[in-house]
Scaffold this motif. Structure first.
Motif, PDB file in Angstrom:
ATOM      1  N   GLN A  90      57.924   4.102   8.887  1.00 22.92           N
ATOM      2  CA  GLN A  90      56.772   3.386   8.338  1.00 22.92           C
ATOM      3  C   GLN A  90      57.188   2.067   7.696  1.00 22.92           C
ATOM      4  N   ALA A  91      58.335   2.061   7.016  1.00 25.86           N
ATOM      5  CA  ALA A  91      58.775   0.892   6.246  1.00 25.86           C
ATOM      6  C   ALA A  91      59.579  -0.117   7.074  1.00 25.86           C
ATOM      7  N   PHE A  92      59.638   0.057   8.395  1.00 28.03           N
ATOM      8  CA  PHE A  92      60.316  -0.841   9.342  1.00 28.03           C
ATOM      9  C   PHE A  92      61.845  -0.752   9.222  1.00 28.03           C
ATOM     10  N   ASN A  93      62.384  -0.811   7.980  1.00 24.76           N
ATOM     11  CA  ASN A  93      63.835  -0.696   7.750  1.00 24.76           C
ATOM     12  C   ASN A  93      64.645  -1.751   8.498  1.00 24.76           C
ATOM     13  N   LEU A  94      64.131  -2.971   8.513  1.00 18.32           N
ATOM     14  CA  LEU A  94      64.872  -4.074   9.108  1.00 18.32           C
ATOM     15  C   LEU A  94      65.803  -4.690   8.059  1.00 18.32           C
ATOM     16  N   ILE A  95      66.908  -5.262   8.521  1.00 16.31           N
ATOM     17  CA  ILE A  95      67.846  -5.942   7.623  1.00 16.31           C
ATOM     18  C   ILE A  95      67.329  -7.355   7.400  1.00 16.31           C
ATOM     19  N   PRO A  96      66.971  -7.722   6.167  1.00 13.89           N
ATOM     20  CA  PRO A  96      66.243  -8.983   5.931  1.00 13.89           C
ATOM     21  C   PRO A  96      67.011 -10.243   6.274  1.00 13.89           C
ATOM     22  N   THR A  97      68.333 -10.180   6.267  1.00 11.13           N
ATOM     23  CA  THR A  97      69.128 -11.386   6.526  1.00 11.13           C
ATOM     24  C   THR A  97      69.451 -11.578   8.008  1.00 11.13           C
ATOM     25  N   LEU A  98      69.075 -10.624   8.847  1.00 11.52           N
ATOM     26  CA  LEU A  98      69.361 -10.718  10.278  1.00 11.52           C
ATOM     27  C   LEU A  98      68.114 -11.139  11.039  1.00 11.52           C
TER      28      LEU A  98
END
Length: 228
Positions: A90-98
């Motif tokens: 649900q929270a996507f869990n993407l790495i914000p700096t990539l």
């Protein structure tokens, strides 16, 4: 194929023992689409964690193609997850700096895929979810729906057999929710995936051919007529 037999999961909270799952028996055939629904705290996310090899049951077995995820070594379990199971949260869990492309590439690193092939496969996966023009964008430059599409591409880039989704539309508005569901259902049919999804949304649950309802750790299965 998945075969769950007598799956029980207990948690200890202080002096209290809670049974999140109670003797669950479940078969999920290759290519099935199954939606798991139930009240908060009923055990639906716990069941998805068992199926994904993210947690192990207190009792029972969780077999995927004959491999018991409940008892296999941690190294083998990690390998099975890396090779066969894609997971969307649900929270996507993407790495914000990539960038979007770099986020998708992370799924291929544990498989030892070489950098040039990683880049090519990540770009193709993003094109398949309609983000071919967003390869170099970081998550903060993308809408919620676009971020979830990146997460879907990351789950699919390793060409898994199983796609698991835990409330994948929970953070999206109604219009974007419908777009994401149409995308997921299209990918399920196109790739012949085994697709298991947790949702609290009854309108989504009605779209699946099989519905597992969990209450107080016990499961009830319903076959549904669905028109695609």
């Amino acid at each position: 194929m998945y075969q769950l037999t007598g799956v029980t999961k207990r948690y200890t909270r202080g002096k209290e023992t809670v049974e999140a799952l109670r003797g669950v028996d479940l078969t999920i055939a290759d290519g099935d689409q199954l939606v798991i629904q139930g009240p908060t705290g009923g055990g639906k996310s716990t069941l998805l964690q068992m199926i994904g090899g993210l947690d192990r049951p207190s009792e029972g077995s969780v077999e995927l193609d004959g491999v018991d995820l409940a008892t296999v070594s941690e190294a083998r379990l990690t390998r099975v997850r890396a090779e066969k199971i894609g997971i969307i949260f649900q929270a996507f869990n993407l790495i914000p700096t990539l960038t979007a492309q770099e986020n998708v590439e992370t799924a291929l690193v544990p498989l030892g895929v070489k950098p040039a092939e990683r880049r090519e496969r990540a770009a193709e996966a993003l094109r398949s979810v309609g983000l071919g023009e967003r390869l170099t964008h970081v998550p903060s430059e993308l809408s919620g729906g676009q971020q979830q599409r990146v997460a879907i591409a990351r789950a699919l880039v390793k060409r898994p057999k199983v796609l698991l989704a835990d409330e994948p539309t929970g953070n999206l508005d109604e219009s974007t929710r419908d777009d994401i569901m149409a995308l997921l259902e299209g990918l399920w049919r196109e790739h012949g995936l085994t697709f298991v999804m947790v949702t609290h949304d009854s309108s989504i649950a009605r779209r699946a051919p099989r519905l597992a309802t969990i209450r107080s750790g016990r499961i009830t299965l319903t076959e549904q007529r669905v028109a695609y």
